[in-house]
Motif scaffolding. Sequence first.
Motif, PDB file in Angstrom:
ATOM      1  N   TYR A  51       0.870  -1.179   0.000  1.00  0.00           N
ATOM      2  CA  TYR A  51       0.000   0.000   0.000  1.00  0.00           C
ATOM      3  C   TYR A  51       0.908   1.231   0.000  1.00  0.00           C
ATOM      4  O   TYR A  51       1.677   1.431   0.933  1.00  0.00           O
ATOM      5  N   PRO A  52       0.863   2.044  -1.036  1.00  0.00           N
ATOM      6  CA  PRO A  52       1.729   3.227  -1.066  1.00  0.00           C
ATOM      7  C   PRO A  52       1.486   4.129   0.150  1.00  0.00           C
ATOM      8  O   PRO A  52       0.338   4.424   0.492  1.00  0.00           O
ATOM      9  N   ARG A  53       2.564   4.551   0.795  1.00  0.00           N
ATOM     10  CA  ARG A  53       2.445   5.368   2.016  1.00  0.00           C
ATOM     11  C   ARG A  53       1.660   6.648   1.778  1.00  0.00           C
ATOM     12  O   ARG A  53       0.827   7.029   2.598  1.00  0.00           O
ATOM     13  N   ILE A  54       1.919   7.298   0.674  1.00  0.00           N
ATOM     14  CA  ILE A  54       1.208   8.560   0.405  1.00  0.00           C
ATOM     15  C   ILE A  54      -0.290   8.296   0.206  1.00  0.00           C
ATOM     16  O   ILE A  54      -1.129   9.096   0.617  1.00  0.00           O
ATOM     17  N   SER A  55      -0.630   7.150  -0.372  1.00  0.00           N
ATOM     18  CA  SER A  55      -2.048   6.791  -0.538  1.00  0.00           C
ATOM     19  C   SER A  55      -2.698   6.548   0.817  1.00  0.00           C
ATOM     20  O   SER A  55      -3.858   6.924   1.036  1.00  0.00           O
ATOM     21  N   LEU A  56      -1.964   5.926   1.735  1.00  0.00           N
ATOM     22  CA  LEU A  56      -2.481   5.719   3.092  1.00  0.00           C
ATOM     23  C   LEU A  56      -2.741   7.065   3.764  1.00  0.00           C
ATOM     24  O   LEU A  56      -3.811   7.279   4.346  1.00  0.00           O
ATOM     25  N   ARG A  57      -1.771   7.971   3.669  1.00  0.00           N
ATOM     26  CA  ARG A  57      -1.917   9.293   4.298  1.00  0.00           C
ATOM     27  C   ARG A  57      -3.087  10.069   3.703  1.00  0.00           C
ATOM     28  O   ARG A  57      -3.772  10.800   4.405  1.00  0.00           O
ATOM     29  N   ARG A  58      -3.310   9.904   2.417  1.00  0.00           N
ATOM     30  CA  ARG A  58      -4.385  10.657   1.754  1.00  0.00           C
ATOM     31  C   ARG A  58      -5.732   9.931   1.803  1.00  0.00           C
ATOM     32  O   ARG A  58      -6.727  10.436   1.294  1.00  0.00           O
ATOM     33  N   GLY A  59      -5.755   8.727   2.376  1.00  0.00           N
ATOM     34  CA  GLY A  59      -7.004   7.981   2.497  1.00  0.00           C
ATOM     35  C   GLY A  59      -7.501   7.402   1.189  1.00  0.00           C
ATOM     36  O   GLY A  59      -8.698   7.155   1.027  1.00  0.00           O
ATOM     37  N   GLU A  60      -6.586   7.173   0.252  1.00  0.00           N
ATOM     38  CA  GLU A  60      -6.983   6.618  -1.050  1.00  0.00           C
ATOM     39  C   GLU A  60      -7.290   5.132  -0.926  1.00  0.00           C
ATOM     40  O   GLU A  60      -6.479   4.368  -0.395  1.00  0.00           O
ATOM     41  N   GLU A  61      -8.450   4.736  -1.400  1.00  0.00           N
ATOM     42  CA  GLU A  61      -8.883   3.345  -1.393  1.00  0.00           C
ATOM     43  C   GLU A  61      -9.479   3.005  -2.753  1.00  0.00           C
ATOM     44  O   GLU A  61      -9.831   3.899  -3.514  1.00  0.00           O
ATOM     45  N   GLY A  62      -9.618   1.729  -3.025  1.00  0.00           N
ATOM     46  CA  GLY A  62     -10.268   1.311  -4.256  1.00  0.00           C
ATOM     47  C   GLY A  62      -9.861  -0.095  -4.652  1.00  0.00           C
ATOM     48  O   GLY A  62      -9.048  -0.737  -3.997  1.00  0.00           O
ATOM     49  N   THR A  63     -10.441  -0.562  -5.728  1.00  0.00           N
ATOM     50  CA  THR A  63     -10.140  -1.881  -6.268  1.00  0.00           C
ATOM     51  C   THR A  63      -9.599  -1.713  -7.681  1.00  0.00           C
ATOM     52  O   THR A  63     -10.196  -1.015  -8.494  1.00  0.00           O
ATOM     53  N   VAL A  64      -8.473  -2.356  -7.932  1.00  0.00           N
ATOM     54  CA  VAL A  64      -7.861  -2.378  -9.257  1.00  0.00           C
ATOM     55  C   VAL A  64      -8.196  -3.733  -9.874  1.00  0.00           C
ATOM     56  O   VAL A  64      -8.009  -4.765  -9.231  1.00  0.00           O
ATOM     57  N   LEU A  65      -8.687  -3.736 -11.086  1.00  0.00           N
ATOM     58  CA  LEU A  65      -8.951  -4.983 -11.791  1.00  0.00           C
ATOM     59  C   LEU A  65      -7.916  -5.120 -12.904  1.00  0.00           C
ATOM     60  O   LEU A  65      -7.873  -4.301 -13.825  1.00  0.00           O
ATOM     61  N   LEU A  66      -7.063  -6.143 -12.776  1.00  0.00           N
ATOM     62  CA  LEU A  66      -6.002  -6.375 -13.759  1.00  0.00           C
ATOM     63  C   LEU A  66      -6.388  -7.517 -14.686  1.00  0.00           C
ATOM     64  O   LEU A  66      -6.920  -8.530 -14.244  1.00  0.00           O
ATOM     65  N   ARG A  67      -6.092  -7.354 -15.964  1.00  0.00           N
ATOM     66  CA  ARG A  67      -6.235  -8.430 -16.956  1.00  0.00           C
ATOM     67  C   ARG A  67      -4.833  -9.000 -17.133  1.00  0.00           C
ATOM     68  O   ARG A  67      -3.912  -8.294 -17.525  1.00  0.00           O
ATOM     69  N   VAL A  68      -4.676 -10.294 -16.797  1.00  0.00           N
ATOM     70  CA  VAL A  68      -3.359 -10.924 -16.805  1.00  0.00           C
ATOM     71  C   VAL A  68      -3.347 -12.084 -17.792  1.00  0.00           C
ATOM     72  O   VAL A  68      -4.212 -12.963 -17.734  1.00  0.00           O
ATOM     73  N   ARG A  69      -2.365 -12.070 -18.685  1.00  0.00           N
ATOM     74  CA  ARG A  69      -2.142 -13.200 -19.592  1.00  0.00           C
ATOM     75  C   ARG A  69      -1.139 -14.119 -18.907  1.00  0.00           C
ATOM     76  O   ARG A  69      -0.053 -13.695 -18.523  1.00  0.00           O
ATOM     77  N   VAL A  70      -1.549 -15.377 -18.712  1.00  0.00           N
ATOM     78  CA  VAL A  70      -0.780 -16.350 -17.939  1.00  0.00           C
ATOM     79  C   VAL A  70      -0.253 -17.439 -18.862  1.00  0.00           C
ATOM     80  O   VAL A  70      -0.997 -17.990 -19.682  1.00  0.00           O
ATOM     81  N   SER A  71       1.024 -17.768 -18.704  1.00  0.00           N
ATOM     82  CA  SER A  71       1.647 -18.813 -19.526  1.00  0.00           C
ATOM     83  C   SER A  71       1.145 -20.191 -19.101  1.00  0.00           C
ATOM     84  O   SER A  71       0.555 -20.361 -18.030  1.00  0.00           O
TER      85      SER A  71
END
Length: 100
Positions: free
Chosen positions: A25-45
């Motif tokens: 969790y990026p420290r600056i994001s913690l200090r600023r109260g940033e939250e959310g969900t990232v959805l990644l599309r991953v190509r898997v071998s």
Amino acid sequence: MGQEDEPFEEPGFGAEYLNNPPPDYPRISLRRGEEGTVLLRVRVSAQGQPLDWSVEESSGHRRLDDAAEAAIEHWEFEPARRGGRAVEGVVLVPMDFSIR
């Protein structure tokens, strides 16, 4: 029966034995109260390694998106399977950032 007719299973990432650590969790994001969900599309071998990935849905905070992408580089996956054989595949991986 053609290859396309064989049963297909998507890659997996949730098994505990894969030891996939959560993103930092990026420290600056913690200090600023940033939250959310990232959805990644991953190509898997077929060997279960991430080949490439991209942000399918942003958390709304670039730092959180970057942290999710940095973490996925070190993850391991259960490869996709077609007719019982390991094959390359694509999976969507949600990464939640919550301060609670």
